[in-house]
Write an enzyme that holds these catalytic residues in place. Structure first.
Site, short mmCIF file in Angstrom:
data_model
loop_
_atom_site.label_atom_id
_atom_site.label_comp_id
_atom_site.label_asym_id
_atom_site.label_seq_id
_atom_site.Cartn_x
_atom_site.Cartn_y
_atom_site.Cartn_z
N HIS A 2 -8.03 -4.95 -1.33
CA HIS A 2 -6.80 -4.44 -0.73
C HIS A 2 -6.17 -5.44 0.24
O HIS A 2 -4.94 -5.51 0.34
CB HIS A 2 -7.11 -3.13 0.02
CG HIS A 2 -5.91 -2.31 0.32
ND1 HIS A 2 -5.16 -1.71 -0.66
CD2 HIS A 2 -5.31 -1.97 1.50
CE1 HIS A 2 -4.16 -1.03 -0.11
NE2 HIS A 2 -4.23 -1.18 1.20
N ASP A 12 -9.79 -3.73 -5.32
CA ASP A 12 -9.19 -2.91 -4.26
C ASP A 12 -9.87 -1.54 -4.21
O ASP A 12 -9.94 -0.84 -5.21
CB ASP A 12 -7.70 -2.74 -4.53
CG ASP A 12 -6.92 -2.26 -3.32
OD1 ASP A 12 -7.50 -1.51 -2.51
OD2 ASP A 12 -5.76 -2.64 -3.18
N SER A 61 0.84 -1.19 0.00
CA SER A 61 0.00 0.00 0.00
C SER A 61 0.89 1.25 0.00
O SER A 61 1.66 1.45 -0.93
CB SER A 61 -0.95 -0.03 1.20
OG SER A 61 -1.98 0.91 1.06
#
Length: 712
Positions: free
Chosen positions: A684, A649, A564
């Site tokens: 995610h 995501d 991320s």
């Protein structure tokens, strides 16, 4: 589903000529990567023009986009076919260390003991409770294994039992965009009520009447948590009443109940500012009132006890926060009285309130501290921890009237322990230590330590390390360096049984506690954000140089990993200093910083301005351009790279890594591996299920070990 395509002799042929240039010679032993088509797109801002040839990928409904992603997956399968058995072996090895028929330590709440357990061979938890005694019959709340059948992804969250113990609200996400549908189960009959409340965070809060449920709604497009609604059982969700709407797009909102059960609390939060509203939980149809109106850069959190609110705040420049107190009927900051002052060398992170004790969670010199203070007394003491680097935090403590504090402790070489500590007698009971099964693990075989690198500007950067004691530090060891470095999020040195698969094959594991986190206090965070963001990247590089200089590893054996915002980190690092690393893993990486931050329709964008800056302002725009990984790809050699994402995501959209990979393929001048794996069913957080996610870890580890020539 992931398609596992076996490598067959012969060339790899792609069918979509609009996307793939098919001008390669047919070679039976060659595998060629996808080559994405280029469509010129000019992006204008602040009298400058950026050209983005892969902007067309920003459309998950476009069949050409899906085709390209599938071809990247096929290429990845071909390139890793020789490691498939090793991946399977690694998965089996990691899974074999985990106790399959495991359960959590029970905690008691409102007359019931609650626990979560797993059964052998099953991927999902079973939530249950027992009335009054642990010897009572088990009442199954949810068997998520049954609920998840037929779903590629399944997440159950937001479990919330009503005060009368008869109802439980819960949220379900089957897409992995953190977009939950709330339902309610009758715990007396087992019936799932007809109510279905869509597009929520999954969390909810019961009023004390046991029929009024408050929940947080998300914006359909941006997925920003922006509305608090009230639902009365037996009514239709389209009749629910809007209680509060957060109209400032840089804020999110949420609702919860105080530990005292007296108040419903609506919180509003941006990166730098907080605001709270309260309402008596016995009066769900009343009007919420503001505790303290929002002021730019004023952060605070509230905890109710007896007739007061205790307030953790940075008021008056308290960078590392201080604790204040105010009467529950006079909550404005003019009434706040100091309880614990601000300290330059201690970060005040949290408190737990008990009838006779105040428990303070703080951080000094990077290490967690737990301080016990007795009310109306000078008596106080710290819990002793002797490890050089460790992680400790208070756990579930739902009751005021108890002398028992539950906390959790672990370190890089010590499995996690759940401990009950008697604050009066100072006796502790280890309720459970994480069991690493298989009989091969002995924590005495591993060493953890903390060392300090020196950054270019003279700042000392702490590093937590773990490795087998029998390793010789001669520069030949492979080393995986991990970091995050954003949002003030601290990556503490925690134990992982999965990580043993690297350590037992000779890897050193290092966590770089770089600026942008809060490891060394709030100033550590402030020095790694906005127009100081470059410190995050240079800190990571300086840590790498230190580890090489000290012979923990070498350039030929050093690997970097981040996910991320940590993916942004390693993406920036390999543009700046690619020669330091043999390989990197970038998981769901935030790499197209400028374009994303200029698009306020993308989930989370507007709430990020205080972290990265608002590129609609020229100074931030220009600064972001200096480090945005996608914008800074150039003709140079890059390390071997494994990049992963999820099609659904909601935090870092799949097209960011997709565009990055396409541009890297276009410009890089080396023959190193560039692999891109897209989970077409996940978001995610990757795959759902307790063990399914281990397959993704096995893939990452196989990538690293294969580069080291380690095949078993």
């Amino acid at each position: 589903m992931k398609r596992l395509i076996l490598f067959l002799l012969g060339s790899l042929t792609f069918v979509n000529s609009n996307i793939i240039a098919q001008n390669y010679p047919v070679l039976k032993t060659e595998i060629y990567p996808p080559k994405a088509k280029k469509i010129a797109k000019e992006l204008k801002a602040h009298n400058t023009i950026r050209n983005d040839d892969y902007y067309w990928m920003n459309d998950r409904e476009n069949p050409e986009v899906i085709s390209y992603l599938e071809q990247e997956n096929e290429y990845n399968e071909q390139m890793t076919a020789h490691t498939k058995q090793f991946q399977s072996d690694l998965f089996d090895e990691m899974k074999a260390r985990i106790k399959e028929d495991d359960s959590s330590v029970p905690y008691k709440l409102n007359g019931y003991w609650y626990l979560t357990r797993f059964e052998k061979g099953k991927d999902y938890p079973i939530y249950s409770r027992k009335k009054e005694s642990l010897d009572a019959p088990e009442e199954i709340l949810f068997d998520v294994n049954e609920m998840a059948k037929g779903h590629e992804y399944y997440s159950l969250g937001g479990l919330n039992v009503s005060s009368d113990n008869k109802l439980i609200a819960f949220g379900v996400d089957t897409v992995s965009r953190r977009n939950y549908t709330i339902q309610v189960k009758n715990l007396q009959t087992g019936e799932i009520l007809k109510e279905k409340i869509k597009t929520t965070t999954g969390g909810s809060t019961w009023a004390n009447d046991n029929k009024t449920l408050f929940y947080t709604k998300k914006d359909d497009k941006t997925l920003r948590s922006n509305q608090i609604y009230k639902h009365v059982l037996g009514t239709k969700s389209n009749e629910d009443q809007l209680v509060f709407e957060e109209k400032d797009e840089t804020y999110n909102t949420y609702i919860y109940k105080s530990k005292s059960k007296k108040y419903l609390i609506i919180g509003c939060h941006s990166t730098l500012t907080s605001e709270y509203r309260i309402l008596e939980a016995d009066n769900p149809h009343g009007e919420f009132r503001i505790v303290q109106s929002r002021e730019r850069n004023l952060e605070y959190g509230i905890m109710h006890f007896e007739d007061s609110f205790y307030i953790l705040t940075n008021k008056d420049g308290a960078t590392n926060f201080k604790l204040m107190k105010t009467p529950e009927d006079k909550t404005g900051q003019e009434n706040w009285v100091e309880v614990i002052p601000h300290r330059e060398d201690y970060l005040l992170e949290d408190i737990d309130i008990f009838e006779h004790y105040l428990v303070i969670s703080e951080r000094n010199d990077g290490l967690n501290k737990i301080k016990i203070t007795k009310w109306h007394s000078d008596e106080s003491y710290y819990l002793p921890f002797n490890n050089e680097t460790y992680t400790v935090y208070t756990s579930i403590n739902p009751d005021f009237d108890t002398d028992i504090l539950r906390y959790t402790y672990n370190s890089l070489n010590n499995p996690t322990s759940v401990i009950d500590f008697n604050m009066a007698t100072k006796e502790k009971v280890v309720l459970k230590e994480q069991e690493v099964i298989g009989g091969k693990f002995n924590k005495e075989n591993y060493k953890s330590e903390r060392v300090w690198a020196t950054a270019e500007d003279g700042t000392k950067i702490p590093i937590s390390l773990v490795y087998r004691k029998d390793l010789k530090m001669d520069g030949s060891n492979p080393l995986l360096q991990y970091a995050y470095g954003s949002y003030g999020s601290t990556i503490d040195p925690y134990f992982s049984s999965v990580r043993l698969s690297l350590l037992d094959r000779g890897f050193v594991y290092a966590i770089a506690h770089i600026r942008g986190g809060e490891y060394l206090g709030r100033a550590w965070y402030e020095d790694g954000k906005l127009l100081k963001k470059m410190n995050t990247f240079t800190d990571f590089i300086d840590v790498s140089k230190y580890l090489i200089d000290q012979k923990y590893t070498s350039e030929e054996h050093l690997y970097a990993m981040g996910g991320s915002a940590g993916g942004l980190l390693v993406g920036a690092v390999v543009n700046i200093a690619p020669e330091l690393y043999n390989g990197i893993i970038a998981a769901v990486p935030f790499v197209d910083v400028v374009t994303t931050m200029l698009d306020d329709s993308i989930p989370l964008t507007t709430g990020e301005y205080d972290e990265w800056g608002n590129p609609n302002e020229e100074a931030y725009y220009k600064y972001m351009l200096t480090y945005s990984p996608y914008d800074n790809v150039e003709k140079q050699s890059y390390p071997n790279m494994l990049i992963t994402t999820g099609l659904h995501d909601s935090q870092v959209q799949y097209w960011e890594p997709a565009k990055w990979v396409a541009k890297l393929r276009e410009l890089k001048i080396d023959n190193n591996k560039l692999l891109f794996h897209i989970n077409m069913d996940a978001g995610h957080g990757g795959a759902s299920g307790r063990f399914e996610a281990l397959k993704e870890v096995a893939e990452e580890y196989a990538f690293l070990l294969d580069l080291e020539g380690i095949t078993e």
